[in-house]
Design a protein around this motif. Structure first.
Motif, PDB file in Angstrom:
ATOM      1  N   GLU A   1     -18.929 -53.354 -33.018  1.00  0.00           N
ATOM      2  CA  GLU A   1     -17.941 -52.330 -32.704  1.00  0.00           C
ATOM      3  C   GLU A   1     -17.420 -52.586 -31.302  1.00  0.00           C
ATOM      4  OE1 GLU A   1     -20.680 -48.738 -32.960  1.00  0.00           O
ATOM      5  OE2 GLU A   1     -19.732 -48.303 -31.045  1.00  0.00           O
TER       6      GLU A   1
ATOM      7  N   HIS B   1     -11.673 -61.569 -32.105  1.00  0.00           N
ATOM      8  CA  HIS B   1     -13.039 -61.055 -32.252  1.00  0.00           C
ATOM      9  C   HIS B   1     -13.142 -60.271 -33.550  1.00  0.00           C
ATOM     10  CE1 HIS B   1     -17.031 -59.638 -31.359  1.00  0.00           C
ATOM     11  NE2 HIS B   1     -17.039 -60.267 -30.206  1.00  0.00           N
TER      12      HIS B   1
ATOM     13  N   LEU C   1     -16.421 -62.896 -21.101  1.00  0.00           N
ATOM     14  CA  LEU C   1     -16.350 -61.908 -22.184  1.00  0.00           C
ATOM     15  C   LEU C   1     -17.726 -61.304 -22.455  1.00  0.00           C
ATOM     16  CD1 LEU C   1     -14.321 -62.017 -25.399  1.00  0.00           C
ATOM     17  CD2 LEU C   1     -16.789 -61.758 -25.625  1.00  0.00           C
TER      18      LEU C   1
ATOM     19  N   ILE D   1     -17.934 -54.608 -26.154  1.00  0.00           N
ATOM     20  CA  ILE D   1     -18.117 -54.894 -27.584  1.00  0.00           C
ATOM     21  C   ILE D   1     -19.629 -54.877 -27.812  1.00  0.00           C
ATOM     22  CG2 ILE D   1     -17.791 -56.592 -29.447  1.00  0.00           C
ATOM     23  CD1 ILE D   1     -15.516 -57.815 -27.733  1.00  0.00           C
TER      24      ILE D   1
ATOM     25  N   TRP E   1     -29.628 -52.762 -31.472  1.00  0.00           N
ATOM     26  CA  TRP E   1     -28.428 -53.062 -30.689  1.00  0.00           C
ATOM     27  C   TRP E   1     -28.792 -54.145 -29.692  1.00  0.00           C
ATOM     28  CZ3 TRP E   1     -23.811 -51.477 -32.058  1.00  0.00           C
ATOM     29  CH2 TRP E   1     -23.694 -50.325 -32.856  1.00  0.00           C
TER      30      TRP E   1
ATOM     31  N   ASN F   1     -26.315 -58.715 -24.157  1.00  0.00           N
ATOM     32  CA  ASN F   1     -26.070 -60.061 -23.639  1.00  0.00           C
ATOM     33  C   ASN F   1     -26.803 -60.243 -22.321  1.00  0.00           C
ATOM     34  OD1 ASN F   1     -24.355 -60.751 -25.737  1.00  0.00           O
ATOM     35  ND2 ASN F   1     -22.498 -60.155 -24.639  1.00  0.00           N
TER      36      ASN F   1
ATOM     37  N   TRP G   1     -24.135 -55.209 -15.552  1.00  0.00           N
ATOM     38  CA  TRP G   1     -24.828 -54.113 -14.865  1.00  0.00           C
ATOM     39  C   TRP G   1     -26.287 -53.944 -15.281  1.00  0.00           C
ATOM     40  CZ3 TRP G   1     -21.245 -53.477 -18.687  1.00  0.00           C
ATOM     41  CH2 TRP G   1     -21.649 -52.771 -19.816  1.00  0.00           C
TER      42      TRP G   1
ATOM     43  N   ALA H   1     -22.031 -47.417 -29.709  1.00  0.00           N
ATOM     44  CA  ALA H   1     -23.263 -48.133 -30.061  1.00  0.00           C
ATOM     45  C   ALA H   1     -24.465 -47.185 -30.016  1.00  0.00           C
ATOM     46  CB  ALA H   1     -23.435 -49.351 -29.149  1.00  0.00           C
ATOM     47  N   LYS H   2     -25.499 -47.546 -29.238  1.00  0.00           N
ATOM     48  CA  LYS H   2     -26.718 -46.740 -29.249  1.00  0.00           C
ATOM     49  C   LYS H   2     -26.465 -45.322 -28.751  1.00  0.00           C
ATOM     50  CE  LYS H   2     -31.616 -47.133 -28.166  1.00  0.00           C
ATOM     51  NZ  LYS H   2     -32.663 -47.928 -27.499  1.00  0.00           N
TER      52      LYS H   2
ATOM     53  N   ILE I   1     -20.964 -46.504 -21.861  1.00  0.00           N
ATOM     54  CA  ILE I   1     -21.017 -47.910 -22.258  1.00  0.00           C
ATOM     55  C   ILE I   1     -22.460 -48.422 -22.192  1.00  0.00           C
ATOM     56  CG2 ILE I   1     -20.066 -50.212 -21.814  1.00  0.00           C
ATOM     57  CD1 ILE I   1     -17.773 -48.400 -22.288  1.00  0.00           C
ATOM     58  N   PRO I   2     -23.135 -48.536 -23.320  1.00  0.00           N
ATOM     59  CA  PRO I   2     -24.465 -49.168 -23.318  1.00  0.00           C
ATOM     60  C   PRO I   2     -24.325 -50.676 -23.065  1.00  0.00           C
ATOM     61  CG  PRO I   2     -24.070 -47.924 -25.349  1.00  0.00           C
ATOM     62  CD  PRO I   2     -22.753 -48.086 -24.666  1.00  0.00           C
ATOM     63  N   PRO I   3     -25.436 -51.368 -22.812  1.00  0.00           N
ATOM     64  CA  PRO I   3     -25.347 -52.813 -22.597  1.00  0.00           C
ATOM     65  C   PRO I   3     -24.525 -53.484 -23.701  1.00  0.00           C
ATOM     66  CG  PRO I   3     -27.568 -52.065 -22.182  1.00  0.00           C
ATOM     67  CD  PRO I   3     -26.818 -50.887 -22.735  1.00  0.00           C
ATOM     68  N   ILE I   4     -23.659 -54.385 -23.286  1.00  0.00           N
ATOM     69  CA  ILE I   4     -22.710 -54.975 -24.233  1.00  0.00           C
ATOM     70  C   ILE I   4     -23.305 -56.224 -24.892  1.00  0.00           C
ATOM     71  CG2 ILE I   4     -20.614 -54.033 -23.236  1.00  0.00           C
ATOM     72  CD1 ILE I   4     -20.306 -56.573 -21.600  1.00  0.00           C
ATOM     73  N   SER I   5     -22.763 -56.558 -26.039  1.00  0.00           N
ATOM     74  CA  SER I   5     -23.297 -57.702 -26.787  1.00  0.00           C
ATOM     75  C   SER I   5     -22.213 -58.365 -27.640  1.00  0.00           C
ATOM     76  CB  SER I   5     -24.477 -57.250 -27.654  1.00  0.00           C
ATOM     77  OG  SER I   5     -24.237 -55.993 -28.254  1.00  0.00           O
ATOM     78  N   GLY I   6     -21.026 -58.459 -27.050  1.00  0.00           N
ATOM     79  CA  GLY I   6     -19.932 -59.117 -27.766  1.00  0.00           C
ATOM     80  C   GLY I   6     -20.044 -60.631 -27.693  1.00  0.00           C
ATOM     81  N   GLY I   7     -19.172 -61.281 -28.436  1.00  0.00           N
ATOM     82  CA  GLY I   7     -19.108 -62.743 -28.413  1.00  0.00           C
ATOM     83  C   GLY I   7     -19.736 -63.345 -29.642  1.00  0.00           C
TER      84      GLY I   7
END
Lengths: 162, 88
Positions: A66, A96, A131, A137, A150, A153, A158, B13-14, B82-88
């Motif tokens: 998402e 994406h 990215l 994302i 969940w 990366n 942060w 997300a979470k 914004i929780p930790p992101i995991s795109g890509g």
């Protein structure tokens, strides 16, 4: 783009393109590549990220992505303008995938064209690293034993990975 | 007197799973530190305490850490968790 002139066929200075797409449909490497190809360029560099079927010994049966859409698109535009400050690239395409993604399918495609290969190769590498650090994302992995997680990366700017 | 405004809080997300919603409109002071804003949101959804050390805000689509920065908010502003992101 080609036009006729008294001197014959002459190339029009095509404007630089940035194509950013989020979709629940299967991503096409061919489409991304075609979008950035330019007669001015001798290189198209591509990064394709695909979904893995395992994490720490657990079998991943599916993944779901998402995004915070308007912000994600803005953050990718910032990455594109950073790239243009750093390297002489022509066109940039970032696709994406969102929603449910079967294992082994592409979740992301980044395509960059440039006159010479060094610029687009470095730009693609910078684009995927940035990215992963900055674009809102999220990916959730669903495991065989009906649990899910969940992901985070290691580049996420942060948080410190533990 | 503390002037207040109505802002739109978005959960992803979470944080969306914990809050059980994807968005809501809440009334908050127009001038508030980011961390105090988080505390107001956490008071509405106590389960979010689990992620407070991992999340960051996006205020009008710009990242803001949950710290002492004073936010100047207006009605209609969008604040995303914004929780930790995991795109890509």
């Amino acid at each position: 783009l080609l036009i006729s002139s008294r001197e014959g066929l002459k190339e029009v200075e095509e404007s630089a393109k940035e194509i950013i797409k989020f979709t629940t449909e299967k991503l096409s490497i061919d489409e991304a590549s075609q979008l950035v190809i330019s007669p001015l360029c001798g290189a198209v560099s591509l990064f394709v990220g695909t979904t893995r079927n395992n994490f720490e010994g657990k079998k991943v049966i599916s993944l779901e992505y998402e995004a915070y859409l308007p912000m994600a698109e803005n953050e990718i535009r910032k990455i594109c303008s950073d790239i243009r400050q750093k390297w002489p690239v022509r066109h940039i395409a970032v696709f994406h995938r969102l929603g449910l993604v079967p294992v082994s399918e592409a979740s992301i495609i980044i395509a960059v064209s440039s006159a010479h290969r060094a610029a687009s190769l470095q730009a693609v590498s910078y684009a995927i690293d940035t990215l992963k650090a900055k674009v809102p994302i999220w990916k959730k992995e669903m495991y065989e034993e009906s649990s899910s997680s969940w992901k985070r990366n290691k580049e996420c700017f942060w948080t410190t990975s533990d | 007197m503390v002037l207040r405004c109505q802002v739109e809080v978005l959960y992803f997300a979470k944080s969306a799973e914990i809050a059980g919603i994807r968005s809501e409109t809440i009334s908050v002071p127009q001038e508030i530190k980011a961390l105090q804003l988080w505390n107001e949101i956490e008071a509405r959804h106590p389960g979010l305490a689990d992620v407070r050390n991992q999340v960051i805000f996006a205020v009008r689509q710009e990242y803001v850490e949950l710290g002492d920065q004073v936010l100047q908010l207006r009605s209609g502003d969008e604040i995303a968790i914004i929780p930790p992101i995991s795109g890509g």
